[in-house]
Every structure is written in C-alpha cells, then in structure tokens.
Design an enzyme around this catalytic site. Structure first.
Site, PDB file in Angstrom:
ATOM      1  CD  GLN A 217      41.776  67.991  79.235  1.00 55.00           C
ATOM      2  OE1 GLN A 217      42.983  68.240  78.978  1.00 55.00           O
ATOM      3  NE2 GLN A 217      40.712  68.949  79.277  1.00 55.00           N
ATOM      4  NE  ARG A 364      41.109  77.944  82.447  1.00 58.47           N
ATOM      5  CZ  ARG A 364      41.440  78.466  83.728  1.00 58.47           C
ATOM      6  NH1 ARG A 364      42.459  78.607  84.231  1.00 58.47           N
ATOM      7  NH2 ARG A 364      40.502  78.604  84.578  1.00 58.47           N
ATOM      8  CD  GLU A 734      37.323  76.205  77.668  1.00 58.28           C
ATOM      9  OE1 GLU A 734      36.291  76.513  77.312  1.00 58.28           O
ATOM     10  OE2 GLU A 734      38.051  75.349  77.501  1.00 58.28           O
TER      11      GLU A 734
END
Ligand SMILES: Cc1cc2nc3c(=O)[nH]c(=O)nc-3n(C[C@H](O)[C@H](O)[C@H](O)COP(=O)(O)OP(=O)(O)OC[C@H]3O[C@@H](n4cnc5c(N)ncnc54)[C@H](O)[C@@H]3O)c2cc1C
Lengths: 781, 289
Positions: A217, A364, A734
């Site tokens: 990521q 998340r 999120e």
C-alpha cells in the site's frame, strides 16, 4: 456550451471495473518473467522455541532446488533483522530462536513452485520448545519469560503512552455523581484481503537495478527503507505496486518474505517470486486490534458527561511492526472522547510483547480509531443504563454542539467540523426510533427479545500535518503530478496507491472538476516509484484528504497558467478572464470563452512569447489539520431464544464525510465497511491456546462474512464539509468499519439489558447469548 | 496449499476402479467431488499415492424411485438433489439437507455419496440418512453388498467400506402416507459445518406417531441416532409435550465436545432446541402430506 466533465458529485462508473470484471487485472501473481525462480517458506510449528540446528541437506539434494536460505545466511550479510515502521526491529529469518507460531524459519528457492513446496517439508529443524508468553497481562509480570531478550530492556513492556490531563480527569471522577466502568476486550482480527501478500524481486546484474513488484500500500516508503537497509542507491530500486486485491492496512508493513525474495534475487541474478498461501497470510501476517481496555465514564446525575478515563494493554505480538505515525505508538486512540463534549480525559496505553505474530496494524480504521470508538460508544450505553436514560437522549444531551466547531477536544485534537445532532435525528426519524422502542417494550412484556443499538462515532483521518505526523521521519504529505496533453486529455499521477478504493475514477473526477476536462479523458497512474511522485500511500482514509487535495491544488496551478493562455487567446487582460462553468471566459461575456482543451492545444502550439510551453503542475500537499468524518448508525437486532443467535433486522448508517466525489463509490465503501464492521462484532476473532497455537488458522474457523451473513444495509447521509480541505472532503474508507461494531454490540446488550447485562465482549457468539437466556429462564426452543 | 505428489486415474468402468483400488492396497483413495478430500491433500493431512476418480464410471449419478425406495447414485451432486422436483415433493429432509451443506459453489461438486463415505460427524447427510433409515450399496472385489446406514457409519472418518470397495448408491425407503421429514441445522455462518444439526422423520396415524426417525449431526464422534427418543415417540400423540420430551431424550443421548462452535453444554441444549424444531416441522409436513 459547458463541458460535460462528470466531476464532483457524479456516480461515474468505476474505470477500473472492466478489467477486473473481465479477469484482466494484473496482480503480482500474474507476473511471469523469463528464468523466474520460486520461493516457499518453512514456518515454525512452535510459538516459542530455541533453534538448535537446521539441516537442509535433504532439501538441497532435491532436483530443482537451488538454495535454502536460513537466518545464519542472512546474518552473514547483516540482514537477519530488519527495522519495522515503528522503529522496532524484526527478524527476517531467525538465527537461534522463533518467537511465534508460523514465523518464517527458512526459505527454499527452486525452479518450480511445486518443488519449493515439497522441499520445505524436507528441511529438518531441531527445536527446543520454550514456555510461550500468551497472555499480555501476565507478560507484564516480572517473572514472565522474555519474548525479546535481544532488547536492552529485559521486560516484555514495549512502551507507555498517554494523552490528556490525568489530574483534571481524576478530580472530575472524584466529584462525579455517576461513574460507568467496563472492561472491554477488542479481539485480535485479521484483514484477510482476498489477495494474499507476495512479490517478484528481480535484480538485473547488467544495470544493477532491483525491481520489485510488491503487494504494498506504500511503494515509495518501502523503496526508501529498502535503500537505507540494503545500501542500494534509491534510483537503482524500483517498487511497483500493480493491481492490489485489497489491503486494509495489512499491506503496509514489510514482511520477511519480501526481503528474503530480494536477497535471493540479488544472489542468483534471477527473478524470484514469492506468493503466500491463504494459511500463511491468515496465521502470520500482521494482525489488528487486540486491545484490553478498562474504560470509565463520569457524569452528573442529570447525565452531563464530565470525563473519560481509559487504561489499555495493547498486545503487539513479538515485534512492534504496525505502521502508526512515529509520535503515536497507540495510533490516534486518544480520539476516544468521540462525539461528546467533556471537560477532561486521560488515556493510557501500554504496549506489550507476546509470542504471537506482530499485531496492531490499522485494519481499515485509520490508526486505532475503531478501538477508541468502540470504547466510548459502549461506555455511553453503559452510562445510559446506570442513569436509566435513553441512550439516544444521553447522546443528544452530550454532543459537541455544532456551534462549537472547530472544537478542541480534551485530548488535544481540533475537530474541523461536525453536526452530530443532525445526523442522529435523521437516523432516528428514518428508522422510526420511537416506534421501535415501543415495539421493544411490548415484546419484552411477552418475553421476546429485541435490541436497538446506536453508535454516533467521530473518525479522525487524513494523516497528516507534517508538524506532527511522520513515519520513520518521512512526513505524511501526499502528492499529485498532472500533465495535460496537447489535444485536451491528461495524465494524473498520485503518490497514494489504490487497493480497490477506485482511485482511477475518483482522482480523475477531482482533476476533471478542477480542469474542466471530461473524466473519460483523464488517466490516473500510481504505484510505480519510477513514475509516480513520492507519497506515503493509501491507508487510514488518507488518500482524498491528502493526495486528493494535492490533485485539486495541482489542477488549480494549471488553471493559473491556463488563465494566462486564455487571456492570450481571447486577447483580453488576465484580470478580465474568469473561470465559470469549467471554462475560461471574458468577464460578463460567455460568448468569448475557451475550454481547457483549447488552452492545452495553445500551450503546445501557440503559447505567447516569453511563456514556458507545456501545461503541467505538481503539488505536495501538507494538510493543515486532520479531517473528522462522523456518522450516526442504528442497528436493530432480534434474538432467537432457542439458539441465542443474533439476527440483524435493520441497520441504518447515516454518514457524513463532507463533500462527496462519487456517491456510488462512497456508498460502496460504506457497504463494504459495514460488513467488515459486523465481522468482529459477531463472527471474527483470532485466539491462541496456552501453547500459543492459533485457534482460527483457516477460513473454516476464521469466520469471514459472506453475502449470506450480510444484512440489507440502509444508508443515508448528511453533509458537513471540511473547512480546511480544498474541496471540503473528509475521507470515508473506514467510517463504517469503525462505526458499526459498537452499534451491533450495543443492540445486543440493549436486548439483554433488562436482565442486568451491561457489556458483552465481541464477537458476540450465539452460545454467549444463550447462556444469559438460560440463566434467566428465557431460553425456549 | 500444494499437495504432495500423487497419481491420478479416471477409470471408465467400475471393475477397473475396483482393481485400481485393489492393486494399490491402502495407498489409493476414491475421489468423488473432492470437496473433503482435496482440502485434506492440500493441507497435507492425507497423502494417498493414487486418486481413483469416479467421474467417468457409468451409472453412479441416478436419482429416481425404484422398487419402493429412492435410489441416490453415489456421484449425485448436492446441487442435483437441491434442484430435483422429486426430492422437493417427497423427501423434504433431503432437500433441507442439501440446501444447507456448505455453499452453492461447493454443492456443485460435492456428492451425496462422498458426504456419507467421508463419515465426518460434522457432515450433514449422515444424520439425515439415519433418520430416513437408508441403506448403502457397496461394490468391491467380492461383489455387491447392502449395509444398513447404522452399520455403515462406524466412527469418525471410518465406514464399513473396505479400502477397495466403492459406495455405489444410497437407498432411502419411500415414506409411508402421512409422513413428514425435516433437517434443521445451526451454523456459525453459511458454509460452516453444523454446530448441531437434527434430522427427523415421522409417520402419523391420525395425531399419533406411528414411526419416528432421528439423526444428529456433530453431537458425537459419529452421526448419532438417539434411539430412546425415537422409541419414546412411537405411539404418542405428536404434540408439543411429547416433542419436548423426545428432544430431552435426544439431548441426553448426545455426547458433544467443547470447541470453537461452543461449549458442550450449549451444544447439548442445541440438540434439544433443534430436535424440537425438526420434529415440529416434520409433524407439520406430515399433516399436510
Ligand atoms: C467450504 C466447504 C464447506 C463445507 N461445508 C459442509 C457442510 O456444511 N456440511 C457438509 O456435510 N459438508 C460440507 N462440506 C463437505 C462437502 O460436502 C464434501 O464435499 C463432502 O463431505 C464429500 O463429498 P465429495 O463428493 O466432495 O467427496 P470427496 O471429497 O471426493 O471424498 C470424500 C471421502 O469420501 C470417499 N469417497 C467419496 N465417494 C466415495 C465412493 N463412492 N465410494 C467410496 N469412497 C468414497 C473419498 O475417498 C474420501 O475419503 C464442505 C466442504 C467445503 C469445501
């Protein structure tokens, strides 16, 4: 005529979907290079053991096996340990001991994946089992065995961190009329992205360049760390993050497999592929949550909240390998005063080592925001029970009032904007809150059980301002580079990295809105460190708040130059040119206008003497503050008295993430987030037995929800723009994961509250509920 | 997730299949839908040298009534059962069962024969077969034999089949008039094995229970027939009271273990709840039949 740009607020279909839906995505495991070798990893069956010896001779004798890499080999190159993003260090391969089950022990490099898989079974490791440290509370006892004797401090305690004003808080508690207190455990859970982790490391001996395709990521930060650790100059390292099948925070850390594959490629001069299987991913890759919280909430007799006190033991496993900003070892957990106006708060967290895989990744949830929200939202309900007050009423009484924004919280955050009563009122009206309460009362009289749970959460995302936020010293800005081509199309390159969020679409929309170019004419690129501008990557709902802002500002820089070109073309003074309806026009005369396509063409064919040709801009955006999305969720559950099963009858999510780029994508993010939020509330957990063996090491027992377990989510929204973000957006990836668990837990506790239940740890399993029913004679087949 | 090396054969006939099994005594395994066996291979919990795939062996996928019974060829897929009009109209417990085994993807491959031959106490069909009083037809080097389901299911992962025998068919007696059956399963999520499952079949004579069959999933080391509960029901009016008493008897026959699906006492209570629910549903269906 205005250009049809489909910018902000349009539900543009996702540009990335056609290739995914047709099976044409390009994931790391799709990559095949000539001469590529395969790596497989032998993992430890023990949670804690000395390694007395490793005999790889049988494996090395197998045809097709080129090498067996052990910790001793890496140690010789100074690579047996690597730094973590939290300034701890982590074993790449162990030299003399393993510290968690499924830890990497040795790696086989072979010509075929199948040979590598067979060969790891032929390595003999002589283990001497040690007593494992499983319980983080007992780990703090001085008599506990040490997880990390390599450290100077001979203790399992990693760090102590606190926020808020202890004295003021304690004083308010002493004076408080009512105090609610609960022990709240938030289980260890796993992100379980559909694509597991892996890489292809390819070192080219001719030009000395190392290329790594990696499931990451954060490709740029990884490149920097790899360069610092290996000594390979940064321009000789290229990290490519191709299509990523879900990250959720689990693909931020550096895993030993990446490093071993890289070393193997450096040594063989051939590409080396390593792809984890599902069990490896589930058993060994960084976990989330695992917070043992004791929370107390103090209030006046009339329900006015005064102060919050939270003490937490954080189980980090054997290495502190999360990816929190460096000044925040417990992430943004101090957001735990939530949506409520309190005079003081004090939060303490102690990080602890145990013989478990690394914990603490932000699944998340921005950074530890799920933990914070769960704690405060559970405490509000617990307080409501003490006060015998409706939990909605208690919330409305204590919300930070809309007129108090920007609001300085008791733990030091400055909330940018919010209107909490509006969101809760909307949710209550839409779900028919008062009717539900009446229904509940009638049902209770008949012995039937239903519950209504509320969560009015505040998120904190978009890390972050460089004065406070960095990871390993790298400031948490993010970036965008835009180049407009002569015929009016453009390429937008960003420093963040999509893993399914739809950046190729939403960032094109941001640029389209600001540039007045059709969204179809804009390509978004990211994930290749050789071409994309530097950025910290996508996690913590930070892409829109940071790189999204950079995109808008880069586009505005282009517009500045565009205005000069427009003035030149329109033979007007720049002061007389304005940007209206996505084009430049002479003030007050829409008939004299130029589109961005006209401007682009001129930039390459007809730019005024003295002006630079071309049309492009870069922006590195350093946000002035974080953003604070929020929401009001209401969940209605029914309980099966014969089995203790909890059935979600309705779940309404009212979200406020400020201005919205693409409503369809936001809705998708919320749906997915709600399912991921329901998971730990009712299904998912990772536990260990006394020997440190993982109990939920496969999907047979790690209960990932499917469409079948997912209720029909209902969504709605309010819109309170961020005052400091260039286009008023806040980030939404999120919110739902963070907001949903307490709504569900609160609903179940609410269903059982008349039986004296004030708290239940998640995941709430049928047998836990059934036990309560049985104890009160309410079980009925 | 990569199995160790094995050989694979897909014989065209039953005799060929049997001789392959015979010639690799103990080292060969029959492969049906592979939904239990392949995971075992991938986890390297089983390592047979040869897989004998039955998919090309003829006459193993029939699903029809013959001579007073339902014949289910061993290779009939769960999804075939789930979508059969015959099953829906006359064998509701089988429909209930096939629609809660695993998930639709697995059911496209998984076979009823494999589900029973695997003898996992967590598999759903064994309990249903017990309640329906099925028999198994096996074939091996010494020819064909018929085995009652009670004898077929020996222990956890153990059946009466010899290593070189093939399960050919399951036979379910055609239910008498005024019969009803049901299978109820409690699971943690779709695709999960049962916390507890209960199959029931009753035949009514007016309101009196003339015949009763019960089977329990995951309540003991093998699928369990709670005999006392069955015996108790016969001759009783099938009302809430007798149903509850039978459920109590079934619960005391159960011998569940504590695990991630719940503590043993919870599971025992679930035998009580689900037996009650299965019998209610079966009785209701019998009244409508
Ligand atoms: C994700 C998942 C979830 C599942 N959930 C459930 C569930 O909820 N309930 C449930 O009941 N099952 C469940 N199963 C198991 C599934 O139903 C299996 O497929 C079934 O138990 C076995 O059938 P099969 O045809 O796949 O047999 P295989 O896997 O091919 O074989 C299983 C065993 O039976 C033997 N065998 C098979 N056929 C014969 C034969 N004709 N003669 C002799 N021996 C034979 C094989 O040698 C092997 O030992 C699940 C499976 C998966 C993958």
């Amino acid at each position: 005529m205005a250009v049809a740009v489909q910018g902000m607020g349009h539900s543009v279909k996702r540009k990335e979907d056609p290739r995914f839906l047709r099976g044409k995505g390009n994931y790391v495991d799709d990559l095949k290079l000539p001469g590529m070798l395969y790596m497989d990893i032998l993992r430890s069956p023990y949670a804690h053991a000395n390694i007395k010896g490793i005999d790889a001779s049988r494996a090395l004798a197998m045809p097709g096996v080129l090498a067996v890499v052990t910790g001793k080999d890496l140690d010789a190159a100074g690579l047996a340990w690597m730094p973590t993003l939290m300034s701890d260090k982590q074993m790449v391969l162990p030299v003399d001991r393993v510290v968690y089950q499924a830890q990497e022990v040795a790696a086989v490099i072979a010509t075929e994946r199948y040979i590598a898989a067979d060969a790891i079974t032929q390595i003999d490791v002589d283990y001497e089992p040690l007593t494992p440290v499983v319980d983080p509370i007992r780990a703090l006892d001085p008599s506990s065995p040490l997880v990390r004797p390599d450290r100077e401090n001979k203790t399992n305690h990693i760090w102590h961190w606190e926020a808020g004003d202890k004295e003021a808080t304690d004083r308010l508690f002493e004076q408080a009329a009512v105090v609610a207190k609960e022990d709240i455990y938030i289980p260890r859970i796993h992100v379980c992205s559909i694509e597991t982790c892996g890489c292809v490391a390819s070192f080219d001996r001719i030009n000395g360049k190392l290329t790594i395709w990696m499931t990451t990521q954060a490709p740029h930060a990884i490149r920097t760390v790899f360069s610092l650790v290996s000594g390979i100059p940064e321009h000789k390292i290229r990290v490519i993050s191709p299509d990523i099948g879900g990250g959720f925070g689990g693909k931020v850390p550096v895993y030993p497999g990446y490093v071993i594959a890289t070393v193997a490629s450096l040594q063989t001069g051939r590409p080396v592929k390593w792809i984890e299987d599902r069990s490896e991913n589930l058993q060994a890759d960084s976990f989330a949550r695992d917070y043992h919280i004791t929370a107390e909430l103090a209030a006046d007799a009339d329900g006015t909240m005064k102060a919050l006190r939270v003490k937490t033991v954080a189980d980090h496993g054997a290495f502190d390998a999360a990816a929190n900003p460096s000044k925040f070892p417990a992430g943004l957990f101090s957001i735990c005063t939530g949506s409520y106006d309190m005079q003081a708060a004090h939060v303490e967290v102690d990080g602890v080592y145990t013989n478990k895989p690394p914990g603490g990744v932000a699944y998340r949830c921005s950074f530890r925001v799920t933990e914070a929200v769960h704690a405060v939202e559970r405490m509000v309900d617990s307080l409501a029970l003490k006060l015998e007050m409706d939990p909605a009423e208690l919330r409305l009484k204590n919300f930070i009032p809309p007129e108090k924004f920007p609001y300085k919280s008791a733990t030091g955050w400055e909330y940018d904007s919010g209107n909490y009563p509006a969101a809760l009122h909307k949710a209550m009206e839409r779900i028919g809150y008062q009717d539900l309460r009446r229904e509940q009362a009638e049902k209770r009289a008949r012995g039937e059980l239903m519950g209504i749970g509320i969560s009015t959460f505040t998120e904190i995302v978009g890390a972050g301002p460089s004065h406070t936020f960095d990871i390993l010293g790298i400031k948490m800005f993010d970036s965008c580079e835009i180049r407009i081509h002569p015929t009016g199309s453009a390429i937008v390159r960003i420093g963040v990295q999509t893993q399914g969020q739809g950046h190729e679409t939403t960032f094109a929309q941001i640029a389209a809105e600001e540039l007045g170019l059709p969204v179809a004419n804009i390509t978004v690129e990211h994930g290749d460190t050789d071409t994309a501008p530097y950025g910290l990557g996508t996690y913590a709902s930070r892409s829109t708040p940071t790189a999204g802002a950079a995109t808008a500002i880069a586009a505005r820089k282009i517009r500045e130059k565009g205005k000069l070109l427009a003035a030149h073309l329109l033979e007007a003074s720049p002061d007389d040119v304005e940007w209206v309806d996505h084009q430049f026009q002479v003030k007050g005369d829409p008939s004299r206008a130029k589109t961005m396509a006209d401007i682009a063409f001129a930039a390459y064919t007809n730019h005024p003497q003295g002006m630079e040709a071309g049309l492009e801009a870069v922006d590195y955006y350093d946000p002035p503050n974080l953003t604070f999305p929020f929401g009001a969720y209401i969940c209605v559950v029914d309980i099966d008295r014969g089995t203790g099963e909890v059935k979600i009858r309705r779940f309404l999510a009212v979200d406020d993430c400020g201005n919205i780029i693409n409503p369809m994508i936001v809705e998708g993010q919320i749906h997915g987030g709600l399912t991921m939020g329901m998971a730990p509330a009712l299904l998912e957990e990772i536990t260990y037995d006394e020997a440190g063996n993982i109990r939920q090491g496969t999907f047979m027992d790690y209960l990932l929800p499917t469409a079948m377990e997912t209720p029909a989510w209902e969504t709605d929204k309010t819109c309170t723009p961020s005052p400091h973000h260039p286009f008023g957006a806040k980030g939404v990836g999120e919110s739902a994961t963070v907001g949903a668990p307490p709504a569900i837990a609160n609903a179940v506790v609410d269903a059982l509250s008349h039986l004296g239940v004030t708290h239940m740890d998640i995941p709430i399993k049928p047998w836990m509920v059934y036990k309560v029913l049985e104890e009160h004679g309410l079980a009925q087949p | 997730m990569i199995p160790s090396a094995f050989d694979y054969a897909a014989p065209q006939s039953l005799s060929e299949a049997i001789s392959l099994l015979q010639g690799n005594a103990g080292q060969a395994k029959v492969l049906a839908g592979g939904q239990s066996l392949i995971p075992l291979l991938k986890f390297r919990l089983a390592g047979p040298e040869l897989l004998v795939d039955l998919r090309k062996v003829p006459a193993l996928d029939h699903l029809e009534e013959r001579d007073g019974h339902l014949a289910i060829g061993a290779m009939v897929r769960e999804s075939a059962l789930e979508h059969s009009a015959l099953i829906a109209s006359r064998y509701p417990a089988l429909l209930d069962t096939s629609s809660v085994v695993a998930d639709p993807l697995v059911r496209n491959y998984a076979t009823v024969g494999g589900n029973v031959a695997h003898a996992d106490p967590a598999n759903d069909h064994p309990a249903t077969m017990l309640a329906l009083r099925a028999t198994a037809i096996a074939n091996g080097p010494n020819g064909q034999r018929t085995i009652s389901i009670d004898d077929f299911l020996v222990d956890t992962f153990e059946t009466a089949l010899a290593p070189d025998e093939v399960l050919m068919e399951l036979r379910v007696p055609r239910p008498a008039a005024h019969s009803g059956s049901a299978y109820v399963k409690l699971e943690r999520k779709v695709g999960d094995y049962a916390i507890i499952g209960v199959a029931a079949q009753v035949t009514l004579d007016g309101e009196v229970c003339a015949q009763a069959g019960l089977g329990l999933t995951n309540a003991a080391p093998r699928a369990l027939r709670p005999r006392e509960a069955e015996t108790f029901l016969v001759g009783k009016r099938l009302d809430e009271e007798s149903i509850r008493h039978a459920a109590e008897l079934a619960a005391s026959a159960a011998d569940p273990v504590s695990d991630l699906r719940g503590p043993a006492d919870y599971k025992r209570a679930m035998v009580r709840t689900l037996t009650t629910r299965a019998l209610r549903l079966a009785a209701q269906r019998a009244r409508q039949a």
